[in-house]
Design a protein around this motif. Structure first.
Motif, PDB file in Angstrom:
ATOM      1  N   VAL A 133       3.598   2.877 -22.922  1.00  0.00           N
ATOM      2  CA  VAL A 133       4.393   3.889 -23.625  1.00  0.00           C
ATOM      3  C   VAL A 133       3.985   3.856 -25.090  1.00  0.00           C
ATOM      4  CG1 VAL A 133       6.715   4.723 -24.166  1.00  0.00           C
ATOM      5  CG2 VAL A 133       6.307   3.468 -22.036  1.00  0.00           C
ATOM      6  N   ALA A 134       3.586   5.001 -25.632  1.00  0.00           N
ATOM      7  CA  ALA A 134       3.056   5.041 -26.998  1.00  0.00           C
ATOM      8  C   ALA A 134       3.691   6.174 -27.795  1.00  0.00           C
ATOM      9  CB  ALA A 134       1.538   5.213 -26.971  1.00  0.00           C
ATOM     10  N   ARG A 135       3.863   5.903 -29.085  1.00  0.00           N
ATOM     11  CA  ARG A 135       4.206   6.978 -30.021  1.00  0.00           C
ATOM     12  C   ARG A 135       2.917   7.352 -30.727  1.00  0.00           C
ATOM     13  NH1 ARG A 135       6.696   6.689 -35.946  1.00  0.00           N
ATOM     14  NH2 ARG A 135       6.999   8.918 -36.306  1.00  0.00           N
ATOM     15  N   CYS A 136       2.509   8.586 -30.534  1.00  0.00           N
ATOM     16  CA  CYS A 136       1.196   9.005 -31.026  1.00  0.00           C
ATOM     17  C   CYS A 136       1.287   9.807 -32.315  1.00  0.00           C
ATOM     18  CB  CYS A 136       0.462   9.796 -29.942  1.00  0.00           C
ATOM     19  SG  CYS A 136       0.036   8.769 -28.518  1.00  0.00           S
ATOM     20  N   GLY A 137       2.411   9.663 -33.029  1.00  0.00           N
ATOM     21  CA  GLY A 137       2.551  10.324 -34.317  1.00  0.00           C
ATOM     22  C   GLY A 137       3.701  11.306 -34.336  1.00  0.00           C
ATOM     23  N   GLY A 138       4.448  11.325 -35.454  1.00  0.00           N
ATOM     24  CA  GLY A 138       5.548  12.276 -35.601  1.00  0.00           C
ATOM     25  C   GLY A 138       6.548  12.157 -34.478  1.00  0.00           C
ATOM     26  N   ASP A 139       6.794  13.269 -33.778  1.00  0.00           N
ATOM     27  CA  ASP A 139       7.770  13.290 -32.693  1.00  0.00           C
ATOM     28  C   ASP A 139       7.100  13.241 -31.321  1.00  0.00           C
ATOM     29  OD1 ASP A 139       6.576  15.740 -32.799  1.00  0.00           O
ATOM     30  OD2 ASP A 139       8.406  16.875 -33.217  1.00  0.00           O
ATOM     31  N   GLU A 140       5.826  12.825 -31.281  1.00  0.00           N
ATOM     32  CA  GLU A 140       5.041  12.884 -30.049  1.00  0.00           C
ATOM     33  C   GLU A 140       4.953  11.510 -29.373  1.00  0.00           C
ATOM     34  OE1 GLU A 140       0.408  13.857 -28.728  1.00  0.00           O
ATOM     35  OE2 GLU A 140       1.081  14.221 -30.786  1.00  0.00           O
ATOM     36  N   PHE A 141       5.258  11.488 -28.077  1.00  0.00           N
ATOM     37  CA  PHE A 141       5.154  10.274 -27.269  1.00  0.00           C
ATOM     38  C   PHE A 141       4.273  10.555 -26.048  1.00  0.00           C
ATOM     39  CE2 PHE A 141       9.172  10.178 -29.501  1.00  0.00           C
ATOM     40  CZ  PHE A 141       9.296   8.861 -29.943  1.00  0.00           C
ATOM     41  N   ARG A 142       3.601   9.492 -25.572  1.00  0.00           N
ATOM     42  CA  ARG A 142       2.793   9.613 -24.354  1.00  0.00           C
ATOM     43  C   ARG A 142       2.974   8.371 -23.496  1.00  0.00           C
ATOM     44  NH1 ARG A 142      -3.012  12.030 -26.658  1.00  0.00           N
ATOM     45  NH2 ARG A 142      -2.106  13.773 -27.838  1.00  0.00           N
ATOM     46  N   MET A 195       7.683   1.535 -36.614  1.00  0.00           N
ATOM     47  CA  MET A 195       9.066   2.014 -36.567  1.00  0.00           C
ATOM     48  C   MET A 195       9.709   1.767 -35.212  1.00  0.00           C
ATOM     49  SD  MET A 195      10.598   5.850 -36.766  1.00  0.00           S
ATOM     50  CE  MET A 195       9.637   6.306 -38.189  1.00  0.00           C
ATOM     51  N   THR A 196       9.021   2.143 -34.140  1.00  0.00           N
ATOM     52  CA  THR A 196       9.626   2.103 -32.813  1.00  0.00           C
ATOM     53  C   THR A 196       9.262   0.870 -32.005  1.00  0.00           C
ATOM     54  OG1 THR A 196       7.775   3.298 -31.816  1.00  0.00           O
ATOM     55  CG2 THR A 196       9.586   4.620 -32.737  1.00  0.00           C
ATOM     56  N   GLY A 197       8.180   0.184 -32.382  1.00  0.00           N
ATOM     57  CA  GLY A 197       7.726  -0.961 -31.607  1.00  0.00           C
ATOM     58  C   GLY A 197       6.887  -0.574 -30.406  1.00  0.00           C
ATOM     59  N   LEU A 198       6.703   0.729 -30.166  1.00  0.00           N
ATOM     60  CA  LEU A 198       5.836   1.178 -29.085  1.00  0.00           C
ATOM     61  C   LEU A 198       4.373   1.041 -29.497  1.00  0.00           C
ATOM     62  CD1 LEU A 198       7.617   4.482 -27.949  1.00  0.00           C
ATOM     63  CD2 LEU A 198       7.923   2.172 -27.030  1.00  0.00           C
ATOM     64  N   TYR A 199       3.473   1.181 -28.516  1.00  0.00           N
ATOM     65  CA  TYR A 199       2.055   1.225 -28.865  1.00  0.00           C
ATOM     66  C   TYR A 199       1.780   2.492 -29.678  1.00  0.00           C
ATOM     67  CZ  TYR A 199       1.191  -2.633 -25.672  1.00  0.00           C
ATOM     68  OH  TYR A 199       1.193  -3.855 -25.067  1.00  0.00           O
ATOM     69  N   ASN A 200       0.732   2.428 -30.517  1.00  0.00           N
ATOM     70  CA  ASN A 200       0.401   3.580 -31.354  1.00  0.00           C
ATOM     71  C   ASN A 200      -0.724   4.404 -30.736  1.00  0.00           C
ATOM     72  OD1 ASN A 200      -1.902   2.061 -31.824  1.00  0.00           O
ATOM     73  ND2 ASN A 200      -1.223   1.350 -33.840  1.00  0.00           N
ATOM     74  N   ARG A 201      -1.118   5.451 -31.450  1.00  0.00           N
ATOM     75  CA  ARG A 201      -2.147   6.361 -30.942  1.00  0.00           C
ATOM     76  C   ARG A 201      -3.453   5.628 -30.683  1.00  0.00           C
ATOM     77  NH1 ARG A 201      -3.494  11.768 -30.757  1.00  0.00           N
ATOM     78  NH2 ARG A 201      -1.534  12.397 -31.737  1.00  0.00           N
ATOM     79  N   ARG A 202      -3.809   4.709 -31.574  1.00  0.00           N
ATOM     80  CA  ARG A 202      -5.069   3.983 -31.402  1.00  0.00           C
ATOM     81  C   ARG A 202      -5.089   3.223 -30.076  1.00  0.00           C
ATOM     82  NH1 ARG A 202      -7.104  -1.059 -35.240  1.00  0.00           N
ATOM     83  NH2 ARG A 202      -8.791  -1.754 -33.886  1.00  0.00           N
ATOM     84  N   LYS A 203      -3.997   2.500 -29.794  1.00  0.00           N
ATOM     85  CA  LYS A 203      -3.925   1.748 -28.547  1.00  0.00           C
ATOM     86  C   LYS A 203      -3.914   2.695 -27.355  1.00  0.00           C
ATOM     87  CE  LYS A 203      -3.246  -1.916 -25.943  1.00  0.00           C
ATOM     88  NZ  LYS A 203      -4.295  -2.949 -25.756  1.00  0.00           N
ATOM     89  N   TYR A 204      -3.190   3.804 -27.481  1.00  0.00           N
ATOM     90  CA  TYR A 204      -3.151   4.779 -26.387  1.00  0.00           C
ATOM     91  C   TYR A 204      -4.554   5.288 -26.078  1.00  0.00           C
ATOM     92  CZ  TYR A 204      -2.701   9.218 -23.978  1.00  0.00           C
ATOM     93  OH  TYR A 204      -2.860  10.244 -23.082  1.00  0.00           O
ATOM     94  N   GLU A 205      -5.299   5.651 -27.122  1.00  0.00           N
ATOM     95  CA  GLU A 205      -6.637   6.209 -26.903  1.00  0.00           C
ATOM     96  C   GLU A 205      -7.587   5.175 -26.325  1.00  0.00           C
ATOM     97  OE1 GLU A 205      -7.616   7.861 -30.703  1.00  0.00           O
ATOM     98  OE2 GLU A 205      -6.501   9.728 -30.315  1.00  0.00           O
ATOM     99  N   ALA A 257      12.586   6.100 -28.262  1.00  0.00           N
ATOM    100  CA  ALA A 257      11.588   5.090 -27.900  1.00  0.00           C
ATOM    101  C   ALA A 257      12.199   3.982 -27.058  1.00  0.00           C
ATOM    102  CB  ALA A 257      10.964   4.504 -29.170  1.00  0.00           C
ATOM    103  N   ASN A 258      13.396   3.531 -27.443  1.00  0.00           N
ATOM    104  CA  ASN A 258      14.057   2.458 -26.696  1.00  0.00           C
ATOM    105  C   ASN A 258      14.365   2.892 -25.262  1.00  0.00           C
ATOM    106  OD1 ASN A 258      14.023   0.748 -28.895  1.00  0.00           O
ATOM    107  ND2 ASN A 258      16.063   1.329 -29.585  1.00  0.00           N
ATOM    108  N   ILE A 259      14.809   4.119 -25.105  1.00  0.00           N
ATOM    109  CA  ILE A 259      15.115   4.624 -23.764  1.00  0.00           C
ATOM    110  C   ILE A 259      13.841   4.748 -22.931  1.00  0.00           C
ATOM    111  CG2 ILE A 259      15.909   6.662 -22.498  1.00  0.00           C
ATOM    112  CD1 ILE A 259      17.987   7.067 -24.744  1.00  0.00           C
ATOM    113  N   MET A 260      12.783   5.300 -23.509  1.00  0.00           N
ATOM    114  CA  MET A 260      11.533   5.468 -22.774  1.00  0.00           C
ATOM    115  C   MET A 260      10.952   4.117 -22.371  1.00  0.00           C
ATOM    116  SD  MET A 260       9.642   8.650 -24.729  1.00  0.00           S
ATOM    117  CE  MET A 260       8.315   8.683 -23.510  1.00  0.00           C
ATOM    118  N   GLN A 261      11.013   3.133 -23.278  1.00  0.00           N
ATOM    119  CA  GLN A 261      10.471   1.815 -22.973  1.00  0.00           C
ATOM    120  C   GLN A 261      11.311   1.084 -21.932  1.00  0.00           C
ATOM    121  OE1 GLN A 261       7.434   0.328 -24.376  1.00  0.00           O
ATOM    122  NE2 GLN A 261       7.899  -0.783 -22.507  1.00  0.00           N
ATOM    123  N   SER A 262      12.623   1.196 -22.045  1.00  0.00           N
ATOM    124  CA  SER A 262      13.502   0.462 -21.134  1.00  0.00           C
ATOM    125  C   SER A 262      13.390   0.974 -19.698  1.00  0.00           C
ATOM    126  CB  SER A 262      14.960   0.568 -21.607  1.00  0.00           C
ATOM    127  OG  SER A 262      15.440   1.898 -21.497  1.00  0.00           O
TER     128      SER A 262
END
Length: 539
Positions: A273-282, A206-216, A260-265
């Motif tokens: 920058v990762a979206r780790c599910g739902g409304d959670e970012f890390r 959805m956001t194009g950010l890294y996911n939880r798997r990549k974050y971990e 997500a776009n703001i956090m990445q930019s």
């Protein structure tokens, strides 16, 4: 075949050497040209007559080119023989075919046939036409060996065999090239599929950010780098559930994408920058100070607050912490960042008044008029007190009047366009705003108690209103009050959609609608209340 050129299929340098050798051996001029006369090889000349005599003449050079182009166009199965257009010599063309398509022609020239030698006078005429010295022309043309038609036929048979071999070689090369191209296409497709799968494996679709798997994975890698200065940020999107419930999941997805776009930019290239599910970012920030991490959080929050593209505030709670690798794990560091994020989230909940934000957006779109809304709320409060309502009940009624049209936020943007008549479907959508307003009011703690008042604020005394067509005293009295005060304010105050009628005209209209649109008793009371209210407002 259309995708390949002659040069793609053959080794031109090798062909040139072969033709040069055959020209000397067979004592004929040879070259290979395309169907439209385009040169594929240089002219292989066993003698200098054409090169040094005929083509030195502009007329001769032009006639040679015309003759070669005419020969190149022939695509017959057997050799084509004719006179050249320059010096009266004999030329021939042998076609090179591939799968029935004319690929090229082998041109043969510089031939004097014993059975077809022109007389001296004809040679002189040719020299004169070419604007050449006749004696020099005669000297060089007589130096060309004379062969018989039979000898020339054997030469053409030899070249036909060569052309046939070239045709077969071209076919084989084409097959190989097609096979290679197919394999390359399959390899490219395989690589694209592999890249897509790898992207899906580590990116949030959805956001194009890294996911939880990549974050971990990255967090595990960094956790082994003791002594490295690393900061972590925990972020949580505000109002996602509210957005989904009120405006639908498409709007919720847009909310997440915007954050997500703001956090990445605003992130540095080496941050993750990762979206780790739902409304959670890390965010993982290697080689970053806590001051830089906190500044990033402030800039993300500020950029979100200035984004007015959504019907609800674009807001994200953030918390940051720097890793003390000597005394804690990287997960411990994240837990500290997460705790700070929740502190920030609690503070934001009290700072942001979402219903007011929604009204501001409706004012911006010119769906509602701020002055009308605020005037209605004040009039409703004072009229309720005039009727003997308790202070608390009067305030609740005024609150309901203030937010009675909040459901307009669910209408399409096109409803902000004025000066156009609405279709029947658009009118039905517009009337549904009270149902949307009721649903929305129930989502907010401060409006929950007045949701029913909002739901019935557009019902008429005779049952002709909406959304439920209830009538008389079945309509809550608070809703009946709002119906009167809201209409009076809308008609008397100037707006881009109308209004600005005289108070006398509005009062007369409301009297006429007493018993149909409005509660007759309340209309009488309202007309008693109105002079005093207007006097206080004007003061």
């Amino acid at each position: 075949m259309d995708t390949y050129t002659f040069q793609d299929i053959f080794d031109i340098d090798f062909l040139q050497k072969l033709l040069d050798s055959l020209s000397v051996t067979l004592q004929v001029g040879i070259s290979i040209r395309g169907p439209h006369g385009e040169r594929y090889t240089k002219d292989s000349d066993y003698c200098s007559f054409c090169r040094d005599i005929v083509k030195k003449s502009p007329v001769g050079n032009a006639r040679c080119e015309l003759s070669d182009r005419a020969l190149s166009a022939h695509c017959e199965s057997s050799p084509y023989v004719c006179h050249c257009q320059s010096a009266g010599l004999t030329d021939a063309s042998v076609s090179i075919m591939v799968e029935g398509e004319h690929l090229a022609s082998m041109l043969v020239g510089q031939v004097r046939l014993a059975e077809d030698i022109p007389g001296e006078e004809e040679y002189r005429v040719n020299a004169h036409v070419l604007q050449l010295d006749e004696e020099m022309f005669l000297e060089h043309v007589h130096a060309i060996p004379v062969i018989t038609k039979e000898q020339f036929s054997h030469i053409l048979d030899t070249l036909s065999l060569l052309a046939n071999q070239l045709s077969q070689l071209a076919y084989s090369n084409l097959q190989l090239k097609n096979a290679i191209r197919s394999l390359e296409s399959q390899k490219l497709l395989h690589q694209q599929e592999k890249d897509a799968l790898e992207t899906l494996a580590e990116k949030d679709s959805m956001t194009g950010l890294y996911n939880r798997r990549k974050y971990e994975e990255e967090a595990e890698r960094y956790s082994r780098q003791k002594g490295r200065h690393i900061c972590l940020v925990s972020a949580d999107a505000n109002f996602l559930k509210l957005t989904n419930d009120i405006f639908g999941h498409k709007s919720g997805d847009l909310l997440l994408s915007n954050i997500a776009n703001i956090m990445q930019s605003l992130a540095k290239n080496d941050w993750l920058v990762a979206r780790c599910g739902g409304d959670e970012f890390r965010v993982i920030m290697p080689d970053t100070t806590l001051e830089t991490a906190l500044d990033y959080c402030r800039r993300v929050a500020r950029n979100c607050s200035t984004d007015k593209t959504l019907s609800l505030p674009l807001s994200v709670a953030l918390g940051a912490a720097d890793w003390n690798s000597e005394n804690e794990t990287l997960q411990d560091c994240f837990s500290r960042a997460d705790a700070k994020m929740y502190q920030n989230k609690a503070a934001l909940k009290h700072e942001l008044h979402v219903p007011d934000y929604i009204l501001e957006r409706l004012y911006d779109r010119q769906v509602l008029n701020r002055k009308v809304v605020e005037h209605t709320a004040r009039m409703t409060l004072e009229f309720a007190l005039f009727l003997g309502f308790a202070q608390e009940n009067a305030i609740e009624t005024s609150l309901a009047s203030h937010f009675q049209d909040i459901g307009m936020a669910k209408l399409p943007e096109s409803f902000s366009i004025r000066g156009q008549s609405r279709t029947q479907e658009e009118t039905l959508q517009m009337k549904a705003h009270v149902l949307h307003g009721y649903t929305m009011a129930r989502q907010f703690e401060e409006l929950y108690k007045v949701a029913d008042i909002i739901l019935h604020s557009h019902e008429n005394w005779d049952g002709s209103g909406y959304p439920n067509n209830i009538a008389g005293t079945h309509i809550p009295i608070e809703s009946r009050i709002i119906h009167i005060t809201g209409d009076y304010a809308y008609w008397t105050l100037p707006t881009i959609t109308g209004g600005n009628y005289s108070r006398e005209a509005v009062v007369q209209n409301m009297k006429e609608r007493s018993g149909s649109y409005y509660d007759p008793e309340l209309i009488e009371k309202f007309l008693e209340f109105l002079p005093g209210f207007n006097a206080r407002v004007e003061v």
